[in-house]
Design a protein around this motif. Structure first.
Motif, PDB file in Angstrom:
ATOM      1  N   ASP A   1       0.818  -1.229   0.000  1.00 32.84           N
ATOM      2  CA  ASP A   1       0.000   0.000   0.000  1.00 32.84           C
ATOM      3  C   ASP A   1       0.848   1.274   0.000  1.00 32.84           C
ATOM      4  O   ASP A   1       0.491   2.270   0.642  1.00 32.84           O
ATOM      5  N   LEU A   2       1.962   1.240  -0.720  1.00 28.67           N
ATOM      6  CA  LEU A   2       2.817   2.419  -0.824  1.00 28.67           C
ATOM      7  C   LEU A   2       2.601   3.105  -2.166  1.00 28.67           C
ATOM      8  O   LEU A   2       2.752   2.477  -3.219  1.00 28.67           O
ATOM      9  N   VAL A   3       2.242   4.377  -2.133  1.00 22.51           N
ATOM     10  CA  VAL A   3       2.161   5.203  -3.332  1.00 22.51           C
ATOM     11  C   VAL A   3       2.666   6.591  -2.959  1.00 22.51           C
ATOM     12  O   VAL A   3       2.172   7.199  -2.004  1.00 22.51           O
ATOM     13  N   HIS A   4       3.670   7.081  -3.688  1.00 21.46           N
ATOM     14  CA  HIS A   4       4.131   8.444  -3.433  1.00 21.46           C
ATOM     15  C   HIS A   4       4.723   9.031  -4.701  1.00 21.46           C
ATOM     16  O   HIS A   4       5.349   8.325  -5.496  1.00 21.46           O
ATOM     17  N   THR A   5       4.522  10.327  -4.870  1.00 20.37           N
ATOM     18  CA  THR A   5       5.027  11.053  -6.035  1.00 20.37           C
ATOM     19  C   THR A   5       5.850  12.255  -5.581  1.00 20.37           C
ATOM     20  O   THR A   5       5.446  12.979  -4.662  1.00 20.37           O
ATOM     21  N   TRP A   6       7.004  12.435  -6.208  1.00 18.62           N
ATOM     22  CA  TRP A   6       7.863  13.583  -5.937  1.00 18.62           C
ATOM     23  C   TRP A   6       7.980  14.436  -7.196  1.00 18.62           C
ATOM     24  O   TRP A   6       7.964  13.910  -8.323  1.00 18.62           O
ATOM     25  N   ASN A   7       8.136  15.732  -7.012  1.00 17.25           N
ATOM     26  CA  ASN A   7       8.468  16.615  -8.116  1.00 17.25           C
ATOM     27  C   ASN A   7       9.976  16.531  -8.345  1.00 17.25           C
ATOM     28  O   ASN A   7      10.769  16.808  -7.428  1.00 17.25           O
ATOM     29  N   ILE A   8      10.377  16.148  -9.540  1.00 22.68           N
ATOM     30  CA  ILE A   8      11.799  15.946  -9.829  1.00 22.68           C
ATOM     31  C   ILE A   8      12.612  17.211  -9.557  1.00 22.68           C
ATOM     32  O   ILE A   8      13.715  17.155  -8.993  1.00 22.68           O
ATOM     33  N   ASP A   9      12.073  18.349  -9.920  1.00 19.14           N
ATOM     34  CA  ASP A   9      12.827  19.600  -9.778  1.00 19.14           C
ATOM     35  C   ASP A   9      12.985  20.030  -8.324  1.00 19.14           C
ATOM     36  O   ASP A   9      13.815  20.895  -8.024  1.00 19.14           O
ATOM     37  N   ASP A  10      12.193  19.461  -7.416  1.00 13.58           N
ATOM     38  CA  ASP A  10      12.289  19.812  -6.000  1.00 13.58           C
ATOM     39  C   ASP A  10      13.265  18.931  -5.227  1.00 13.58           C
ATOM     40  O   ASP A  10      13.541  19.188  -4.048  1.00 13.58           O
ATOM     41  N   LEU A  11      13.782  17.879  -5.856  1.00 13.86           N
ATOM     42  CA  LEU A  11      14.682  16.958  -5.164  1.00 13.86           C
ATOM     43  C   LEU A  11      16.066  17.607  -4.978  1.00 13.86           C
ATOM     44  O   LEU A  11      16.446  18.502  -5.739  1.00 13.86           O
ATOM     45  N   PRO A  12      16.833  17.155  -3.990  1.00 16.25           N
ATOM     46  CA  PRO A  12      18.105  17.826  -3.637  1.00 16.25           C
ATOM     47  C   PRO A  12      19.264  17.506  -4.576  1.00 16.25           C
ATOM     48  O   PRO A  12      20.309  16.987  -4.166  1.00 16.25           O
ATOM     49  N   TRP A  13      19.084  17.840  -5.852  1.00 16.32           N
ATOM     50  CA  TRP A  13      20.133  17.584  -6.837  1.00 16.32           C
ATOM     51  C   TRP A  13      21.412  18.345  -6.518  1.00 16.32           C
ATOM     52  O   TRP A  13      22.524  17.860  -6.805  1.00 16.32           O
ATOM     53  N   ASP A  14      21.285  19.531  -5.940  1.00 17.64           N
ATOM     54  CA  ASP A  14      22.471  20.343  -5.675  1.00 17.64           C
ATOM     55  C   ASP A  14      23.461  19.632  -4.759  1.00 17.64           C
ATOM     56  O   ASP A  14      24.677  19.759  -4.916  1.00 17.64           O
ATOM     57  N   VAL A  15      22.926  18.840  -3.814  1.00 22.02           N
ATOM     58  CA  VAL A  15      23.802  18.098  -2.901  1.00 22.02           C
ATOM     59  C   VAL A  15      24.408  16.892  -3.615  1.00 22.02           C
ATOM     60  O   VAL A  15      25.621  16.640  -3.552  1.00 22.02           O
ATOM     61  N   PHE A  16      23.560  16.124  -4.310  1.00 26.05           N
ATOM     62  CA  PHE A  16      24.032  14.899  -4.968  1.00 26.05           C
ATOM     63  C   PHE A  16      24.958  15.181  -6.145  1.00 26.05           C
ATOM     64  O   PHE A  16      25.766  14.325  -6.517  1.00 26.05           O
TER      65      PHE A  16
END
Length: 504
Positions: free
Chosen positions: A111-126
């Motif tokens: 019962d796991l469903v989740h959506t993230w906005n790609i542009d909001d993810l912490p790309w600057d750190v990674f």
């Protein structure tokens, strides 16, 4: 085809670069020779190339595992044998249009469903030069700065769920996001990643490792950094691809479990079996692949008895403190059993269709179980399975994993009468056991690109497309197997391809 140096791939091996139909098929649309080449030719009115079509839906699958020999003794520096089973996880990947800037993880079994906005993810750190990893990197520990950067994006997962369920969901989300941001980039396309599994969860059968392998392989495929799988692929190259998938699956496993041995993801990636030994916990374990391990018939029974691996391991440790010499001799005996089993299976005279060969291995399984019983890690429901199986003369049974509940495995005798199996199935079902007829030592990670199962005809476009709706609506584990099963009957599983690294 020579093995390629990872640093020289520059965008991926030929088997996947620009391929319209996926791994190793040779249908390249980049050079203008493939069936989709017309879509990439310059527009006569503008002189500009049209955009590349979206990648087709595809699927990845990886097996669970069982410990066949050496439970508990492996904790004390002895050898163990772990092998793949034909129960598997399946990951369906859908690429979204360029305007969709989201990535979704969907795991209906929990019962796991989740959506993230790609542009909001912490790309600057990674993406920092000191943090950025390549697809061929060897990562042996998680970066605390990267873990910390993910926390706000994990904390929003399943906020309304009870603590126990929320922990499982967030561990899964953590593993996915760590891999997604480590391997991907801010320009990565929006995608839906949907998981279904036929492996019982929390039963010591490597379900999380199977999922980790699926995620790792899918992302590496999307990055076009894998060649094959294809029938003529050299063993060295296949093993390089397997190792690449395995390295990132291990990273996922660290996200889920913290300190982990790596044996589960190794078996799930490569299939077959391994001899595993860890004599020094400050160093990596010794892992010897058994590439020629045969497929063996297996009856897997889930006791449905909750168990705690930590509790059972602690129990043996305390027993060793109280009776050091006696327990040491038991652990030494288990080590000898494991080595004898590896030698028996590797023997040129071993024939997996002959009862004499199976009996040699089966008797070693019986001895191994007896030694585990002497350590106090069995359970009445495990002993009841052995009683029923022995009474019908169906095979050789032992517990697998930590014990105290969990599962048993039975190596089946050849040509067991069907009426005996039906009688056993009914007895076990009546006593609230869950039964799986599976095989031991099968294929590792596999790919279905595109997500179309062939229908046995010569028509390259023939077959059944596995779209997301069909995949989600498949009812239970049997429904998933019937729809997309690697081992489906009647040609149902035709179309799956595997990286095979065995020598024969």
């Amino acid at each position: 085809m020579a093995v390629r140096d990872p640093e020289m791939l520059n965008g991926g091996p030929d088997g996947l670069r620009g391929s319209s139909n996926g791994p190793g098929n040779g249908l390249s649309y980049v050079n203008g020779n493939g069936p989709l080449a017309h879509r990439l030719k310059p527009d006569r009115r503008t002189g500009r190339k049209q955009s590349s079509p979206m990648a087709p839906d595809f699927m990845v699958s990886a097996p669970g595992k069982v410990i066949v020999f050496g439970e508990h003794s492996v904790v004390h520096g002895k050898a163990a044998i772990a092998a793949a089973i034909s129960l598997r996880s399946y990951l369906h990947v859908t690429t979204l249009s360029k305007s969709k800037r989201t990535v979704s993880l969907r795991f209906p079994d929990i019962d796991l469903v989740h959506t993230w906005n790609i542009d909001d993810l912490p790309w600057d750190v990674f993406q920092q030069p000191s943090k950025k990893k390549s697809y061929y990197s060897l990562v042996t520990q998680l970066d605390p700065d990267l873990v910390a950067a993910l926390q706000p994006h994990i904390a929003v997962v399943s906020p309304e769920q009870p603590d126990e369920i929320r922990k499982v969901h967030r561990n899964s989300a953590s593993a996915f996001l760590y891999l997604f941001l480590s391997l991907g980039s801010p320009s990565f396309p929006g995608c839906l990643y949907t998981l279904r599994s036929t492996i019982p969860i929390s039963a010591g059968l490597g379900s999380s490792a199977s999922i980790s392998v699926c995620l790792s392989a899918a992302l590496l495929i999307q990055l076009r950094t894998l060649s094959g799988p294809h029938p003529d692929q050299p063993l060295e190259e296949a093993r390089l691809q397997i190792e690449r998938i395995n390295r990132w699956a291990f990273v996922s496993e660290m996200c889920i479990h913290g300190n982990t041995s790596g044996v589960d993801n190794t078996v799930s990636t490569q299939g077959k079996a391994v001899v595993f030994q860890r004599t020094d916990y400050s160093k990596p374990p010794l892992v010897r692949p058994l590439w020629d391990f045969p497929e063996l018939p297996l009856l897997l029974v889930d006791t449905k008895q909750p168990k705690s691996t930590a509790h059972e391991v602690s129990k043996v440790a305390k027993l060793k403190e109280t009776h050091p010499e006696l327990v040491a001799s038991i652990l030494d005996a288990m080590d000898k059993v494991t080595i004898a089993a590896a030698e028996a299976i590797a023997d040129d005279d071993f024939d997996d269709k002959e009862e004499d060969s199976l009996r040699r291995v089966g008797e070693l399984m019986t001895i191994n179980h007896g030694l585990l019983v002497s350590l106090g890690v069995s359970h009445p429901r495990l002993e009841r399975i052995r009683e029923l199986v022995d009474h019908e003369g169906i095979g050789w049974t032992k517990l697998t994993g930590a014990g105290g509940g969990g599962c048993s495995i039975t190596l089946m005798r050849p040509d067991v009468p069907k009426e005996k199996l039906r009688k056993l199935d009914q007895q076990l079902e009546d006593e609230n056991y869950q039964i799986f007829e599976t095989t031991l030592g099968g294929d590792g990670v596999g790919v279905l690109w595109p997500a179309v199962l062939k229908n046995g005809t010569d028509d390259e476009h023939g077959g059944v497309e596995i779209d997301l709706e069909k995949f989600l609506n498949a009812e239970g584990t049997k429904g998933v197997e019937r729809l997309v099963g690697v081992h489906g009957g009647g040609g149902e599983g035709e179309g799956w391809k595997f990286w095979r690294a065995e020598s024969s």
